[in-house]
Scaffold this motif. Structure first.
Motif, short mmCIF file in Angstrom:
data_model
loop_
_atom_site.label_atom_id
_atom_site.label_comp_id
_atom_site.label_asym_id
_atom_site.label_seq_id
_atom_site.Cartn_x
_atom_site.Cartn_y
_atom_site.Cartn_z
N VAL A 1 26.95 15.03 3.77
CA VAL A 1 25.71 14.22 3.74
C VAL A 1 24.52 15.10 3.35
CG1 VAL A 1 24.09 12.88 5.15
CG2 VAL A 1 26.54 12.53 5.43
N ILE A 2 24.46 16.30 3.92
CA ILE A 2 23.36 17.21 3.60
C ILE A 2 23.37 17.52 2.10
CG2 ILE A 2 22.44 19.56 3.94
CD1 ILE A 2 23.51 19.36 6.85
N ALA A 3 24.58 17.74 1.56
CA ALA A 3 24.69 18.02 0.13
C ALA A 3 24.21 16.83 -0.69
CB ALA A 3 26.15 18.37 -0.21
N LEU A 4 24.61 15.62 -0.27
CA LEU A 4 24.19 14.40 -0.99
C LEU A 4 22.67 14.24 -0.98
CD1 LEU A 4 26.74 11.62 0.09
CD2 LEU A 4 26.29 12.44 -2.22
N LEU A 5 22.09 14.44 0.20
CA LEU A 5 20.63 14.28 0.32
C LEU A 5 19.89 15.35 -0.48
CD1 LEU A 5 20.30 13.47 4.15
CD2 LEU A 5 20.21 11.86 2.24
N THR A 6 20.52 16.51 -0.62
CA THR A 6 19.90 17.59 -1.39
C THR A 6 19.98 17.30 -2.89
OG1 THR A 6 20.59 19.10 0.34
CG2 THR A 6 19.86 20.10 -1.71
N ILE A 7 21.13 16.80 -3.30
CA ILE A 7 21.32 16.53 -4.74
C ILE A 7 20.53 15.27 -5.16
CG2 ILE A 7 23.06 15.99 -6.51
CD1 ILE A 7 25.05 17.58 -4.68
N PHE A 8 20.49 14.27 -4.25
CA PHE A 8 19.78 13.01 -4.58
C PHE A 8 18.60 12.81 -3.62
CE2 PHE A 8 24.35 12.33 -5.53
CZ PHE A 8 24.26 12.21 -6.91
N PRO A 9 17.48 13.48 -3.85
CA PRO A 9 16.32 13.37 -2.95
C PRO A 9 15.79 11.94 -2.83
CG PRO A 9 15.98 15.08 -4.61
CD PRO A 9 17.20 14.35 -5.00
N ALA A 10 16.11 11.09 -3.82
CA ALA A 10 15.61 9.71 -3.78
C ALA A 10 16.15 8.96 -2.56
CB ALA A 10 16.01 8.98 -5.06
N LEU A 11 17.31 9.38 -2.06
CA LEU A 11 17.86 8.75 -0.86
C LEU A 11 16.87 8.86 0.30
CD1 LEU A 11 21.56 10.04 -1.00
CD2 LEU A 11 20.82 7.66 -1.20
N VAL A 12 16.10 9.92 0.28
CA VAL A 12 15.10 10.14 1.34
C VAL A 12 13.75 9.56 0.94
CG1 VAL A 12 13.89 11.92 2.66
CG2 VAL A 12 16.29 12.27 2.04
N LEU A 13 13.38 9.77 -0.32
CA LEU A 13 11.99 9.52 -0.72
C LEU A 13 11.70 8.11 -1.23
CD1 LEU A 13 11.33 12.96 -2.46
CD2 LEU A 13 10.53 12.21 -0.22
N LEU B 1 7.48 24.63 -0.66
CA LEU B 1 6.50 23.96 -1.54
C LEU B 1 6.35 24.73 -2.85
CD1 LEU B 1 3.75 22.93 1.06
CD2 LEU B 1 5.56 21.52 0.07
N THR B 2 6.35 26.05 -2.75
CA THR B 2 6.25 26.89 -3.96
C THR B 2 7.42 26.61 -4.90
OG1 THR B 2 5.31 28.58 -2.54
CG2 THR B 2 5.91 29.28 -4.74
N LEU B 3 8.58 26.35 -4.31
CA LEU B 3 9.77 26.09 -5.13
C LEU B 3 9.77 24.69 -5.74
CD1 LEU B 3 12.48 27.69 -2.81
CD2 LEU B 3 11.65 28.61 -4.97
N GLY B 4 8.79 23.86 -5.31
CA GLY B 4 8.65 22.53 -5.91
C GLY B 4 9.34 21.41 -5.14
N PHE B 5 9.77 21.66 -3.91
CA PHE B 5 10.41 20.60 -3.13
C PHE B 5 9.35 19.77 -2.40
CE2 PHE B 5 13.80 23.80 -3.48
CZ PHE B 5 14.83 23.00 -3.97
N ASP B 6 9.74 18.52 -2.09
CA ASP B 6 8.83 17.61 -1.40
C ASP B 6 8.83 17.89 0.11
OD1 ASP B 6 7.51 14.64 -1.93
OD2 ASP B 6 8.29 14.93 0.10
N PRO B 7 7.66 17.97 0.76
CA PRO B 7 7.64 18.29 2.20
C PRO B 7 8.26 17.19 3.08
CG PRO B 7 5.43 17.79 1.41
CD PRO B 7 6.29 17.87 0.21
N VAL B 8 8.14 15.92 2.65
CA VAL B 8 8.76 14.83 3.43
C VAL B 8 10.29 14.96 3.35
CG1 VAL B 8 9.08 12.32 3.56
CG2 VAL B 8 6.81 13.27 3.14
N TRP B 9 10.78 15.17 2.14
CA TRP B 9 12.22 15.35 1.94
C TRP B 9 12.72 16.54 2.76
CZ3 TRP B 9 14.53 19.75 -0.14
CH2 TRP B 9 15.91 19.66 -0.38
N PHE B 10 11.97 17.63 2.74
CA PHE B 10 12.41 18.83 3.46
C PHE B 10 12.47 18.57 4.97
CE2 PHE B 10 11.55 23.08 5.38
CZ PHE B 10 12.75 23.67 5.01
N GLY B 11 11.50 17.80 5.47
CA GLY B 11 11.49 17.48 6.91
C GLY B 11 12.75 16.75 7.32
#
Lengths: 428, 184
Positions: free
Chosen positions: A409-421, A351-361
């Motif tokens: 897939v992990i790389a894609l989801l990391t680069i494009f968080p919108a796929l999750v959010l 969270l400190t680094l600015g990532f979304d908790p839903v995306w991280f889950g």
């Protein structure tokens, strides 16, 4: 010094094979005693056990586990594979692709990865072997397809993350839909590539008429209704995740009754197994709470966050390191234990680094999927080996191409968080 | 082992109560949802009944049965690497320490039960449920679990000096998880 001693004790207890929950409760209790004496320890042991269980939100876990139990005994999950094989079985490697589709379908009505692997192993592997598939390809695709249940709602792993991280369970479940579909397509694409490289690994299958294809869907109908009763009601906001889980379990029970598979003995078996599995999870949460209090009082999490913050690395580089740690841990530890031990420590940093908790889950769960099929503790591989009596090494080799595809897939989801959010952002 | 069998009978009774609690949770949720969306008249007491009693019963009453059936997740990666006696020694210490922690939890729960029962404490809700049954359930569950832990600690302790395992050992890694409905 106390922190080092407590962590060393925890590791020693884990290594000798003591249950994870007890190991955490013992080492956490010792730490609390060393930190604040009997008063602090007794105070925490007085309130923590009851507060672990007496939460209405946590009801989601036993209800989704019970739903999986009823779905399994109903036998309808096998129909998913038959229907999928009628639709895509004609292609080279079609039965393997059908396994991925059936895995996604099973995941949509059950949150249990090992249960999905067991069900798929007992249905699709014999079918593939009969058709002349390479056993390595067949068992590998079953082991990896089982992991889809962890991601596609209802996912017990995502619910558990939501409870630990205090994130909306409804949003998390809906966030798992697109990544789940992405992983399904990735498994199918990996199969397509594998059979292109080695056509002898999988023959082409039987083709069916359009009428036969449509007819095959009739058995899938009840499962679609169940899926809509759970994920549909959560997405539309008609029901809370807790309500949806209760409805899902009840719907699955009706399904088992309709298939004439539910008698008193079967119901007792389902309830007892579901209660034991829930108990296992809650006991780990209880142990983690005790251990977590020790960590909080000694400010270990804060110190870790400050230390990493002081390294001057970019957020994405830190995330890459975190994901590598999760992949490494996944190869050695149970996924529940990983979530409970790491999320309370890692999430504040994330969270400190600015990532979304839903995306991280979602990312953590996709990463944990890799751990389910990598040696030495790939649980799904053990399950497939047990059901098929095939060597572990063969199945681990069969899952290896899928592990590589998962990393993409992990790389894609990391680069494009919108796929999750994106999907949870459209929720009511 | 006669002691283990006697304990197992008690654990099975508690497991049956836990299973009934689970079935009750499901039915109450379904009735509550039906009442809310069909009759616009939800059960005002369902949240508290489930949270205060049924979830607590489902968890604590099946705790010892789950331990007996090796249902609590453990890391068995190093199982074959450790010498037999060392492993038994480690498990003796681990289960003995676990006994202390669980006994302490049970004693604290008993204390809370005692004071809540004496004062007839209730929750502040639409239906003011009594709080002591929840503490009593925690006490019963942890007490039976403590007995199972003592049995394990003694069994592993005696196994150090014996050629045979005198206590049930966890199944092999491939079979250590239930075949159906594991958690993840």
């Amino acid at each position: 010094m106390t922190v080092v001693l407590v962590i060393a004790l925890l590791l020693a207890l884990l290594v000798i094979g003591l249950p994870v929950a007890l190991s955490m409760a013992i080492s956490g209790s010792l730490g609390l005693y060393m930190f604040g004496g009997m008063t602090v320890l007794a105070g925490i042991l007085k309130t923590t056990p009851l507060s672990t269980a007496n939460s209405y939100e946590i009801v989601t876990i036993p209800m989704f586990i019970l739903m999986a139990e009823f779905v399994i005994i109903s036998g309808v999950a096998q129909d998913l594979f038959r229907a999928a094989s009628i639709w895509v079985g004609r292609l080279r490697g079609g039965l393997a692709m059908a396994t991925a589709v059936a895995g996604a379908g099973f995941g949509a009505i059950s949150g249990s990865s090992t249960a999905a692997a067991a069900t798929l192993a007992s249905t699709s592997i014999p079918a593939m072997i009969d058709e002349g598939y390479d056993p390595k390809l067949a068992s590998g695709v079953v082991a990896i397809s089982g992991t889809l249940a962890m991601l596609i709602p209802p996912s017990v792993a995502l619910i558990l993350y939501g409870i630990i991280a205090d994130v909306s369970v409804g949003q998390l479940l809906v966030a798992g839909v697109i990544p789940g579909l992405l992983v399904t397509v990735t498994i199918m694409a990996t199969v397509a590539v594998l059979v292109r490289i080695d056509p002898s690994a999988a023959p082409t299958g039987t083709s069916y008429t359009f009428r036969e294809k449509v007819a095959s869907l009739s058995r899938v109908g009840p499962m679609l209704v169940l899926f809509m009763a759970v994920t549909g009601t959560i997405y539309t906001g008609i029901a809370t995740p807790t309500e949806a889980s209760g409805i899902g379990a009840f719907g699955a029970m009706l399904l088992a009754l309709r298939e004439r598979k539910l008698n008193l003995g079967a119901a007792w078996g389902c309830l007892r197994r579901a209660a034991q599995t829930t108990c296992m999870i809650l006991f780990v949460i209880l142990g983690a709470h005790i251990f977590g209090y020790f960590f909080t009082l000694t400010r270990v999490t804060n110190d870790l966050t400050q230390w990493i913050g002081g390294l001057g690395m970019s957020p994405m580089a830190v995330m890459a390191v975190i994901l590598l740690i999760y992949i490494f841990l996944g190869a050695f530890m149970d996924q529940i234990a990983i979530l409970i031990l790491t999320v309370p420590v890692i999430l504040p940093l994330v969270l400190t680094l600015g990532f979304d908790p839903v995306w991280f889950g979602v990312i953590v769960v996709v990463t944990a999927e890799v751990g389910m099929v990598t040696p030495p503790l790939g649980m799904n591989v053990f399950v497939v080996a047990r059901y098929t009596r095939r060597p572990l090494g063969e199945i681990f080799r069969g899952t290896f191409p899928h592990v590589l595809a998962h990393l993409v897939v992990i790389a894609l989801l990391t680069i494009f968080p919108a796929l999750v959010l994106w999907l949870p952002s459209t929720m009511n | 082992m006669a002691i283990s069998r006697s304990l197992a009978r008690l654990e099975t009774v508690l497991a049956a109560l836990a299973s009934i609690s689970m079935a009750a949770i499901m039915m109450i949720i379904v009735v509550d949802v039906a009442m809310r969306y069909i009759l616009s008249s939800p059960l005002g007491w369902s949240y508290d009944l489930i949270g205060l009693y049924l979830m607590v019963a489902m968890f604590f009453l099946i705790l010892p049965d789950t331990l007996h059936h090796h249902g609590h997740v453990a890391i068995d990666l190093f199982r074959s690497a450790l010498p037999r006696r060392v492993r038994h020694l480690g498990l003796t210490i681990g289960y003995a320490a676990g006994t202390l922690v669980m006994a302490l939890i049970g004693i604290e729960a008993w204390g809370r039960f005692h004071s809540a029962f004496a004062a007839q404490d209730r929750i502040a809700a639409l239906v003011p449920w009594l709080t002591w049954p929840a503490y009593l359930i925690v006490t019963i569950g942890t007490a039976v679990l403590t007995l199972r832990l003592i049995y394990r600690a003694v069994g592993h302790g005696l196994s150090i000096f014996s050629q045979h395992d005198l206590v049930e050992m966890p199944p092999l890694p491939e079979t250590s998880k239930p075949a159906k409905g594991a958690a993840l």
